[in-house]
Write an enzyme that holds these catalytic residues in place. Structure first.
Site, PDB file in Angstrom:
ATOM      1  N   SER A 121      -2.443  -8.069   3.069  1.00  0.00           N
ATOM      2  CA  SER A 121      -2.950  -7.881   4.426  1.00  0.00           C
ATOM      3  C   SER A 121      -3.264  -9.216   5.092  1.00  0.00           C
ATOM      4  O   SER A 121      -3.308  -9.314   6.325  1.00  0.00           O
ATOM      5  CB  SER A 121      -4.214  -7.009   4.400  1.00  0.00           C
ATOM      6  OG  SER A 121      -3.927  -5.738   3.864  1.00  0.00           O
ATOM      7  N   HIS A 143       0.825  -1.203   0.000  1.00  0.00           N
ATOM      8  CA  HIS A 143       0.000   0.000   0.000  1.00  0.00           C
ATOM      9  C   HIS A 143       0.864   1.260   0.000  1.00  0.00           C
ATOM     10  O   HIS A 143       0.556   2.241  -0.691  1.00  0.00           O
ATOM     11  CB  HIS A 143      -0.897   0.034   1.248  1.00  0.00           C
ATOM     12  CG  HIS A 143      -1.907  -1.053   1.309  1.00  0.00           C
ATOM     13  ND1 HIS A 143      -1.849  -2.070   2.231  1.00  0.00           N
ATOM     14  CD2 HIS A 143      -3.024  -1.286   0.570  1.00  0.00           C
ATOM     15  CE1 HIS A 143      -2.881  -2.875   2.070  1.00  0.00           C
ATOM     16  NE2 HIS A 143      -3.606  -2.426   1.057  1.00  0.00           N
ATOM     17  N   GLN A 152      -8.660  -7.891 -10.652  1.00  0.00           N
ATOM     18  CA  GLN A 152      -9.332  -6.675 -10.186  1.00  0.00           C
ATOM     19  C   GLN A 152      -8.898  -5.465 -10.999  1.00  0.00           C
ATOM     20  O   GLN A 152      -9.734  -4.651 -11.421  1.00  0.00           O
ATOM     21  CB  GLN A 152      -9.013  -6.450  -8.703  1.00  0.00           C
ATOM     22  CG  GLN A 152      -9.508  -5.131  -8.157  1.00  0.00           C
ATOM     23  CD  GLN A 152      -9.195  -4.973  -6.683  1.00  0.00           C
ATOM     24  OE1 GLN A 152      -9.884  -5.532  -5.850  1.00  0.00           O
ATOM     25  NE2 GLN A 152      -8.145  -4.212  -6.364  1.00  0.00           N
TER      26      GLN A 152
END
Length: 286
Positions: A191, A38, A158
């Site tokens: 994550s 991120h 995605q």
């Protein structure tokens, strides 16, 4: 300090001020539990929109509509205070941290779907997942109106779906893909990695090792998918293999021979933790 906005109205007022000032916006949507991947997206956003020219914005929102399993939603790691500290260190200007009913008010019944690109890979076993992703990203994109939206290539399906959605809906700005960030031993950052016990963490290294083998076979001249993926079951056998597939990099349809850019992607579960990764094979690339 990061400016934290929690309601749609607060975000809309902020965006109007930024627009009036003629400043650009780089946007990184996240579900929190921030890691180095991120942070790399944030750095890429700041590189495109320097502080003197605009704003770096993130969202922290665990989107309930993209989870097929209520237990998975409940188990998803959350650490807003830690996330905001990491974001501040990267120079993030604004974090949008709404509650679910802010983005899904009572009576909401509108969904966004991209047909065709969700039939394979993760979409095959997670019905409705990408509908949830596309719906929440459309809502966030409409609110933030970014010049650049940054997404990781680890979630390649995605990324491809969001690019198609962005094109089809004539959304503002640009969708930017950022290379996968990996641990020193090669495991793609996620994550979910924090949920791996030590044994599963070691077993998960089979994923990058297998993808390295696929790339090596391709670079040695192999083009037949069956040969490129040979040994997947043995190499990944410590986990529960959801899929190992080769698809066209644009339309995500299965291929049997690599004649155009091709994505080799996989999903494997280790001790209840589902991990995804991929490698892009590009004939003719130097």
């Amino acid at each position: 300090m990061v400016k934290v906005l929690r309601t749609v109205e607060e975000l809309q007022r902020w965006r109007a001020q930024v627009r009036a000032a003629g400043r650009q916006v780089a946007f990184v949507p996240t579900m929190g539990s921030l890691h180095a991947g991120h942070l790399e997206l944030m750095r890429a956003g700041r590189a495109r929109v320097p502080a003197e020219r605009g704003e770096l914005v993130i969202s922290i929102f665990v989107n309930p509509t993209q989870f097929n399993d209520a237990n998975d939603l409940a188990a998803y790691p959350r650490d807003e205070a830690g996330d905001l500290a990491l974001a501040a260190a990267e120079g993030v200007d604004v974090a949008f941290c709404p509650e679910p009913d802010a983005l899904y008010p009572k009576g909401a019944s509108t969904w966004v779907e991209v047909g065709g690109l969700d039939n394979h890979l993760c979409g095959a076993s997670r019905p409705g997942h990408f509908r949830g992703v596309c719906t929440v990203v459309t809502k966030l994109w409409q609110l933030v109106a970014p010049d650049y939206g940054l997404f990781g290539r680890k979630d390649y399906q995605q990324l491809a779906i969001l690019r198609r959605m962005h094109r089809d809906l004539f959304l503002c700005g640009e969708v930017v893909g950022v290379s996968t960030v990996r641990e020193p031993d090669g495991l793609a950052l996620s994550s979910r990695n924090v949920r791996l016990d030590p044994a599963a963490r070691t077993q998960a290294l089979a994923i990058p090792r297998f993808l390295d083998e696929v790339r090596a076979r391709f670079e040695a001249g192999e083009r037949e998918v069956e040969a490129l993926l040979a040994g997947a079951g043995e190499r990944l056998g410590a986990g529960e293999v959801h899929y190992v597939s080769a698809v066209d990099a644009d339309d995500l349809q299965p291929v049997v021979r690599v004649e155009a850019p091709t994505l080799v992607a996989l999903a494997v579960v280790f001790s209840g933790v589902r991990l995804i990764d991929n490698v892009l094979l590009e004939p003719g690339a130097s």
